[in-house]
Design a protein around this motif. Structure first.
Motif, PDB file in Angstrom:
ATOM      1  N   ARG A 176     -21.529  51.027  -6.302  1.00  0.00           N
ATOM      2  CA  ARG A 176     -21.286  52.461  -6.229  1.00  0.00           C
ATOM      3  C   ARG A 176     -21.318  52.877  -4.746  1.00  0.00           C
ATOM      4  NH1 ARG A 176     -21.370  55.613 -10.545  1.00  0.00           N
ATOM      5  NH2 ARG A 176     -22.309  54.030 -11.883  1.00  0.00           N
ATOM      6  N   THR A 177     -20.255  53.549  -4.301  1.00  0.00           N
ATOM      7  CA  THR A 177     -20.171  53.999  -2.907  1.00  0.00           C
ATOM      8  C   THR A 177     -20.854  55.370  -2.773  1.00  0.00           C
ATOM      9  OG1 THR A 177     -17.976  54.800  -3.486  1.00  0.00           O
ATOM     10  CG2 THR A 177     -18.091  52.695  -2.326  1.00  0.00           C
ATOM     11  N   PRO A 178     -21.198  55.788  -1.538  1.00  0.00           N
ATOM     12  CA  PRO A 178     -21.915  57.060  -1.358  1.00  0.00           C
ATOM     13  C   PRO A 178     -21.115  58.227  -1.927  1.00  0.00           C
ATOM     14  CG  PRO A 178     -21.953  55.783   0.675  1.00  0.00           C
ATOM     15  CD  PRO A 178     -21.015  55.077  -0.259  1.00  0.00           C
ATOM     16  N   GLY A 179     -21.778  59.084  -2.673  1.00  0.00           N
ATOM     17  CA  GLY A 179     -21.128  60.265  -3.220  1.00  0.00           C
ATOM     18  C   GLY A 179     -20.221  59.999  -4.410  1.00  0.00           C
ATOM     19  N   ALA A 180     -20.192  58.752  -4.880  1.00  0.00           N
ATOM     20  CA  ALA A 180     -19.324  58.428  -6.031  1.00  0.00           C
ATOM     21  C   ALA A 180     -19.823  59.147  -7.272  1.00  0.00           C
ATOM     22  CB  ALA A 180     -19.308  56.924  -6.265  1.00  0.00           C
ATOM     23  N   PRO A 181     -18.882  59.551  -8.159  1.00  0.00           N
ATOM     24  CA  PRO A 181     -19.314  60.211  -9.397  1.00  0.00           C
ATOM     25  C   PRO A 181     -20.073  59.246 -10.307  1.00  0.00           C
ATOM     26  CG  PRO A 181     -16.945  59.827  -9.420  1.00  0.00           C
ATOM     27  CD  PRO A 181     -17.421  59.458  -8.046  1.00  0.00           C
ATOM     28  N   ALA A 182     -20.821  59.828 -11.245  1.00  0.00           N
ATOM     29  CA  ALA A 182     -21.573  59.008 -12.203  1.00  0.00           C
ATOM     30  C   ALA A 182     -20.600  58.283 -13.132  1.00  0.00           C
ATOM     31  CB  ALA A 182     -22.523  59.891 -13.008  1.00  0.00           C
ATOM     32  N   GLY A 183     -21.099  57.277 -13.816  1.00  0.00           N
ATOM     33  CA  GLY A 183     -20.312  56.581 -14.834  1.00  0.00           C
ATOM     34  C   GLY A 183     -19.321  55.593 -14.247  1.00  0.00           C
ATOM     35  N   THR A 184     -18.427  55.107 -15.102  1.00  0.00           N
ATOM     36  CA  THR A 184     -17.498  54.057 -14.669  1.00  0.00           C
ATOM     37  C   THR A 184     -16.518  54.552 -13.610  1.00  0.00           C
ATOM     38  OG1 THR A 184     -16.077  54.624 -16.539  1.00  0.00           O
ATOM     39  CG2 THR A 184     -17.571  52.794 -16.855  1.00  0.00           C
ATOM     40  N   LYS A 185     -16.227  55.856 -13.608  1.00  0.00           N
ATOM     41  CA  LYS A 185     -15.279  56.393 -12.618  1.00  0.00           C
ATOM     42  C   LYS A 185     -15.779  56.243 -11.196  1.00  0.00           C
ATOM     43  CE  LYS A 185     -14.949  60.571 -14.364  1.00  0.00           C
ATOM     44  NZ  LYS A 185     -15.490  60.544 -15.740  1.00  0.00           N
ATOM     45  N   GLY A 186     -17.103  56.066 -11.032  1.00  0.00           N
ATOM     46  CA  GLY A 186     -17.680  55.987  -9.689  1.00  0.00           C
ATOM     47  C   GLY A 186     -17.826  54.569  -9.167  1.00  0.00           C
ATOM     48  N   LEU A 187     -17.231  53.607  -9.869  1.00  0.00           N
ATOM     49  CA  LEU A 187     -17.452  52.212  -9.480  1.00  0.00           C
ATOM     50  C   LEU A 187     -16.325  51.674  -8.612  1.00  0.00           C
ATOM     51  CD1 LEU A 187     -18.761  50.840 -12.892  1.00  0.00           C
ATOM     52  CD2 LEU A 187     -20.095  51.453 -10.862  1.00  0.00           C
ATOM     53  N   SER A 188     -16.702  50.846  -7.672  1.00  0.00           N
ATOM     54  CA  SER A 188     -15.726  50.152  -6.835  1.00  0.00           C
ATOM     55  C   SER A 188     -16.023  48.659  -6.905  1.00  0.00           C
ATOM     56  CB  SER A 188     -15.831  50.620  -5.377  1.00  0.00           C
ATOM     57  OG  SER A 188     -15.672  52.036  -5.317  1.00  0.00           O
ATOM     58  N   LEU A 189     -14.996  47.844  -6.663  1.00  0.00           N
ATOM     59  CA  LEU A 189     -15.169  46.394  -6.747  1.00  0.00           C
ATOM     60  C   LEU A 189     -15.176  45.790  -5.344  1.00  0.00           C
ATOM     61  CD1 LEU A 189     -15.395  44.004  -8.756  1.00  0.00           C
ATOM     62  CD2 LEU A 189     -12.923  43.724  -8.523  1.00  0.00           C
ATOM     63  N   PHE A 190     -16.140  44.917  -5.097  1.00  0.00           N
ATOM     64  CA  PHE A 190     -16.285  44.312  -3.775  1.00  0.00           C
ATOM     65  C   PHE A 190     -16.211  42.798  -3.856  1.00  0.00           C
ATOM     66  CE2 PHE A 190     -18.073  48.479  -3.539  1.00  0.00           C
ATOM     67  CZ  PHE A 190     -17.643  48.950  -2.315  1.00  0.00           C
ATOM     68  N   LEU A 191     -15.627  42.246  -2.803  1.00  0.00           N
ATOM     69  CA  LEU A 191     -15.586  40.804  -2.626  1.00  0.00           C
ATOM     70  C   LEU A 191     -16.763  40.451  -1.717  1.00  0.00           C
ATOM     71  CD1 LEU A 191     -12.380  38.849  -1.566  1.00  0.00           C
ATOM     72  CD2 LEU A 191     -14.644  38.306  -0.669  1.00  0.00           C
ATOM     73  N   VAL A 192     -17.687  39.639  -2.220  1.00  0.00           N
ATOM     74  CA  VAL A 192     -18.906  39.329  -1.480  1.00  0.00           C
ATOM     75  C   VAL A 192     -19.114  37.821  -1.490  1.00  0.00           C
ATOM     76  CG1 VAL A 192     -21.343  39.910  -1.217  1.00  0.00           C
ATOM     77  CG2 VAL A 192     -19.831  41.518  -2.389  1.00  0.00           C
ATOM     78  N   PRO A 193     -18.714  37.142  -0.414  1.00  0.00           N
ATOM     79  CA  PRO A 193     -18.853  35.681  -0.418  1.00  0.00           C
ATOM     80  C   PRO A 193     -20.300  35.254  -0.163  1.00  0.00           C
ATOM     81  CG  PRO A 193     -17.998  36.400   1.688  1.00  0.00           C
ATOM     82  CD  PRO A 193     -18.130  37.646   0.831  1.00  0.00           C
ATOM     83  N   LYS A 194     -20.663  34.104  -0.698  1.00  0.00           N
ATOM     84  CA  LYS A 194     -21.993  33.552  -0.413  1.00  0.00           C
ATOM     85  C   LYS A 194     -22.130  33.280   1.091  1.00  0.00           C
ATOM     86  CE  LYS A 194     -24.975  29.574  -1.526  1.00  0.00           C
ATOM     87  NZ  LYS A 194     -25.111  28.355  -2.353  1.00  0.00           N
ATOM     88  N   TYR A 195     -21.089  32.693   1.656  1.00  0.00           N
ATOM     89  CA  TYR A 195     -21.050  32.479   3.111  1.00  0.00           C
ATOM     90  C   TYR A 195     -19.872  33.267   3.677  1.00  0.00           C
ATOM     91  CZ  TYR A 195     -24.141  28.588   2.023  1.00  0.00           C
ATOM     92  OH  TYR A 195     -25.189  27.835   1.561  1.00  0.00           O
ATOM     93  N   ARG A 196     -20.129  34.073   4.695  1.00  0.00           N
ATOM     94  CA  ARG A 196     -19.037  34.803   5.353  1.00  0.00           C
ATOM     95  C   ARG A 196     -18.075  33.801   6.000  1.00  0.00           C
ATOM     96  NH1 ARG A 196     -23.105  38.575   8.691  1.00  0.00           N
ATOM     97  NH2 ARG A 196     -24.391  39.167   6.899  1.00  0.00           N
ATOM     98  N   LEU A 197     -16.843  34.247   6.140  1.00  0.00           N
ATOM     99  CA  LEU A 197     -15.844  33.319   6.683  1.00  0.00           C
ATOM    100  C   LEU A 197     -15.836  33.370   8.208  1.00  0.00           C
ATOM    101  CD1 LEU A 197     -12.813  33.631   4.273  1.00  0.00           C
ATOM    102  CD2 LEU A 197     -15.045  32.545   3.974  1.00  0.00           C
ATOM    103  N   ASN A 198     -15.739  32.196   8.806  1.00  0.00           N
ATOM    104  CA  ASN A 198     -15.510  32.116  10.253  1.00  0.00           C
ATOM    105  C   ASN A 198     -14.080  32.558  10.559  1.00  0.00           C
ATOM    106  OD1 ASN A 198     -18.076  31.004  10.823  1.00  0.00           O
ATOM    107  ND2 ASN A 198     -17.335  28.995  10.102  1.00  0.00           N
ATOM    108  N   ALA A 199     -13.796  32.683  11.850  1.00  0.00           N
ATOM    109  CA  ALA A 199     -12.452  33.105  12.264  1.00  0.00           C
ATOM    110  C   ALA A 199     -11.391  32.129  11.752  1.00  0.00           C
ATOM    111  CB  ALA A 199     -12.390  33.206  13.790  1.00  0.00           C
ATOM    112  N   ASP A 200     -11.753  30.855  11.633  1.00  0.00           N
ATOM    113  CA  ASP A 200     -10.771  29.879  11.133  1.00  0.00           C
ATOM    114  C   ASP A 200     -10.728  29.802   9.609  1.00  0.00           C
ATOM    115  OD1 ASP A 200     -13.141  28.666  10.503  1.00  0.00           O
ATOM    116  OD2 ASP A 200     -12.736  26.791  11.572  1.00  0.00           O
ATOM    117  N   GLY A 201     -11.466  30.720   8.953  1.00  0.00           N
ATOM    118  CA  GLY A 201     -11.400  30.766   7.497  1.00  0.00           C
ATOM    119  C   GLY A 201     -12.384  29.844   6.811  1.00  0.00           C
TER     120      GLY A 201
END
Lengths: 564, 564
Positions: free
Chosen positions: A208-233
């Motif tokens: 849920r992002t700041p100020g998002a409405p309650a319920g499912t309408k307030g949801l956003s999807l994020f890509l969250v890797p276990k390890y962040r990618l280096n510049a070379d991927g």
């Protein structure tokens, strides 16, 4: 003990999916190569690990999750064999073949080792979500490695207070500059949320992002890797995702079910997938795919349980027939159980593959097929998993006392199967989806169109009566209020699923009678079809009364009386 | 979490068993004292050990079986409280009250701790066998201590090659002088075959004497104590019975399932119970009792699973109703599951208690009741255990993802329940017994008499249709050959069981509407009865086609085609 069901798969792809209409590339030779190759791979590399996955299972330590000995190597072999790429988009390193064909590969892998196979299934879901909703940069960075399975994917929806009610999600995402987001929150029931088989794990996280409405309408999807990618991927810094624990489950021990804590040190960085507040839409892309794949797990466990029970029943000598000692498969009631297992397994496979075939057709631009797969998704998820459980239970029963002893293996299927009616939306949620959004599509026209197609081909009087009953109930529910619809939802889902299966099974029996192929295989298909239409279809007609009953019967007493 | 179902038990004893007609001693005051006392004892002493029984379980060492901490003390408290003596013969230290009343005590103990309760159940079986077939000396030596539970009993039937086919037993008994016998052989699946809770264990062992004919006709029953008795009747020398191992089972871990080796050193001494070659008759005395008691286990696990699911569903808040957050018990499909669980649990209890009531009437000299309990035994065993499994599965489902996590407890019920359709004769064997010996009793008159009694009271049109369908099928089967009977046996068993339950449930609903008592309790009984008659009875009508199908459909293909 494990034999890939390639003849069955080929029959269903040819006659139920009608794959040749969908893809010119999927020639008979290619089909045979893929099905046989997957079968050999699964038998050689994955099936031998099935019992170890149960007895040892995934293990948790402070450093993360360790899979049992041999799993990492078997997973690498899967990646190197290219088995993950079949249905993945060609522009991102996949082979771009029909999903229906990739499903046959997943069926074989999951029949060999159901818990293990959940890892590729979840990765396919992540590929789908990124393919449809990711930015070109995200697709370029992540898809090629997800498509091969070199990295694996997860779905992070559930939280302790947000199970069936996804709208109750509390995990937070705050802007972190550079268009990135800081993720903070706890997710539970994350299958393969951690493991030691791949270089990176790509978590797709509802937050849920700041100020998002309650319920499912307030949801956003994020890509969250276990390890962040280096510049070379390549995978770089650890992304502050802690594996708090794994669950002690009744089954599916090869699949670690993780509690994940994101951003304990305020250093977990994610990227938005699609637009802010577009999470629920992106989630449905993942979820619909996942639901059909859970239906496929019903097929997997049913197939394996049937194979095990048939082998036992042919070997176990007990009692007499015609004066001579006999294998128990010759006793009428054992044979009834086995024929029921064969029929229900074939029915589940026909239902799930048919749904995937409609998915392929929808992607190729067929708008009717697109709607039909939406209608079929709750049926495929709920009914195929119900059948997986029924068949696994019958398989245990065929073993008698041996079935209750863990070493025999029948009990593992029974325990493994039991999660499938629960996860990816309980079967009750599927039934609610059916009588809610799906029934109402085009004011019922999607349902009526399916029933009309079924009626046009159905021959058996009982099957026709069931189709008529489904139409009666469907029309009744369309005019009912929400509580009455929900009260009838589960019996209606079962009736309609059996009607669809009956239609596909009857047709399969007809085609098997005309077809050429291995005589024993074709005779069994006819026998299973006949059993299904003559014995299982009439049972479903018995659900009509429950499907026409109203909610009032359920609310005749208050909640406190249930504890009286 | 555990609440004894005393109001339900009292209602069923009053209105279904009609206990006052059976025993003048069983006054309302006595009933209440026994039911409440047993409830308090079970809640205080046995229920707290249930989870430990599962997680730690019985343990095997070379020295024998050790029960988890606390079990021995809880068992002693059971003996000292006199809970084992209620239904035991008065002339041998029991209270001589109706079996139906002792059954209510066993239900409560088993609902508190199902695996543990198997120990008293087996002891009751041994008491029955000795009471009916033992010599006066044997009765004097063994019955008083078995009746209190000071010593426990076992049934030793199964061998590796002799499961459902008891006639294949190979264990030998050779004359040892003094009228004693030397026992030699291996028995498997011996529940509570060893433990550390009692001073002696009395094994009843089926074995074959020299020159005995093949099959069941050649079997004799032997009394084989773990410790031989001294002249003063106290346990003395060890009797050469080795506990080879215990099984690693899917559930019921509190009940050690032993492999016993008798006479490894040729020093295991037994006494004949009844005449030589009279083993099968004596075994049936034990087995019929045990079968009804396994049906009672179906009631136990259903009751406990329902209580747990109701408690969870009232606490777990998820989703909204009328705009406000709600406990999930208010959602229609959750409520449907819970009402179904209530209805099926009540139905199983009514069926099993009704059968025990007929047993009491038969013992008091009612010949019709004697036949009726024979007819009802396969229904009570098979259908009540099927219901126990269905209800335990629904209970797990109500918990959603939590149900699959072992710590919640719902999974234990699901695992524990699964043995009940298998042991004491698989449910398939029960169905064979129904369409074989039981259907043929008096050329079908026993069945037709029951159906006539049901028809005389049934009011609902659907219920009457089901009763008629049972008569049609019964008459059809009476004229059918063995294979056709067996092919139809399981669907017929289910139809007939539901018809009996529907009759008893409808009657219960009527009586609850007229009765006085706690309003919430009476309303729930009416709601459960209505749900049963309106929704579950019609489902059973859907089995008519399968019950009229013939064996030919099962043998359309050969055994080898099942592996195709």
């Amino acid at each position: 003990m494990f034999t890939p069901a390639t003849a069955e798969q080929r029959f269903v792809l040819d006659h139920i999916v009608r794959l040749s209409e969908i893809s010119a590339e999927a020639t008979p030779d290619l089909l045979d190569a893929v099905l046989d190759g997957a079968g050999q791979f699964a038998a050689g590399e994955w099936a031998p690990l099935e019992r170890l996955g149960d007895t040892e299972g995934a293990r948790w330590t402070e450093q993360g999750v360790t899979m049992p000995e041999g799993f990492a190597a078997a997973y690498r072999a899967y990646v190197e064999g290219g088995w993950g790429t079949i249905g993945s988009p060609a522009e991102h390193g996949g082979q771009g073949l029909p999903v229906s064909l990739s499903v046959a590969v997943l069926e074989t892998l999951g029949t060999a080792n159901m818990g293990f196979c959940l890892c590729p299934v979840l990765t396919v879901g992540a590929v789908e979500a990124l393919h449809h909703h990711g930015s070109p940069e995200q697709q370029a960075q992540y898809l090629p490695r997800l498509a091969t399975g070199e990295w694996t994917g997860t779905m992070n929806l559930t939280e302790p207070q947000a199970g069936s009610d996804v709208g109750a999600v509390k995990t937070k995402a705050e802007p972190a500059g550079d268009g990135k987001w800081k993720i903070k929150g706890t997710k539970i029931y994350i299958s393969f949320g951690d493991h030691d088989m791949a270089d990176n794990i790509v978590h797709l996280v509802l937050a849920r992002t700041p100020g998002a409405p309650a319920g499912t309408k307030g949801l956003s999807l994020f890509l969250v890797p276990k390890y962040r990618l280096n510049a070379d991927g390549t995978p770089g810094d650890f992304n502050d995702i802690k594996v708090v624990s794994i669950e002690h489950k009744m089954g599916l021990h090869a699949s670690p079910t993780c509690v994940l804590s994101f951003g304990d040190n305020d250093d977990c960085i994610g990227e938005l997938i699609g637009p802010e507040l577009g999470g629920i839409r992106a989630m449905f892309t993942m979820m619909n795919n996942a639901r059909l794949n859970v239906g496929l797990q019903g097929v997997q466990v049913a197939e394996r349980a049937t194979q095990r029970a048939v082998a036992y029943a042919r070997e176990r000598v007990q009692g007499y027939r015609g004066g001579a000692p006999t294998a128990i498969i010759e006793h009428p009631d054992v044979r009834r159980m086995l024929l029921r297992m064969k029929a229900q397994t074939q029915a589940a496979r026909a239902l799930v593959y048919y749904a995937f075939g409609q998915l392929d057709r929808g992607r190729a631009g067929d708008a009717e097929a697109d709607k039909r797969v939406e209608l079929l998704t709750p049926l495929a998820k709920a009914h195929a998993t119900d059948l997986g459980n029924e068949v696994a239970s019958l398989g245990l029963q065929v073993h008698g006392g041996m079935g209750y002893i863990e070493e025999t293996g029948a009990a593992q299927h029974f325990r493994d199967a039991r999660i499938t009616p629960i996860y990816e939306g309980t079967n009750g949620i599927q039934a609610a989806d059916l009588v809610g959004r799906k029934l109402s599509m085009d004011n019922g026209a999607t349902l009526l169109g399916l029933l009309a197609d079924m009626r046009a081909e159905a021959e058996d009087a009982g099957l026709r009566a069931l189709i008529d009953a489904c139409e009666d109930v469907g029309r009744d529910l369309l005019g009912s209020d929400a509580d009455d619809r929900l009260a009838a939802s589960y019996p209606f889902l079962t009736m309609l699923s059996v009607a669809v299966c009956g239609w596909l099974m009857e047709k399969s029996g007809r085609l098997a009678a005309q077809g050429d192929g291995e005589p024993g295989f074709l005779q069994m298909k006819q026998a299973a079809a006949r059993f299904y239409v003559e014995q299982i279809v009439p049972e479903a007609l018995g659900l009509r009364a429950a499907a026409m009953a109203k909610a009032a019967a359920l609310y005749a007493v208050g909640a406190e009386a249930f504890a009286a």
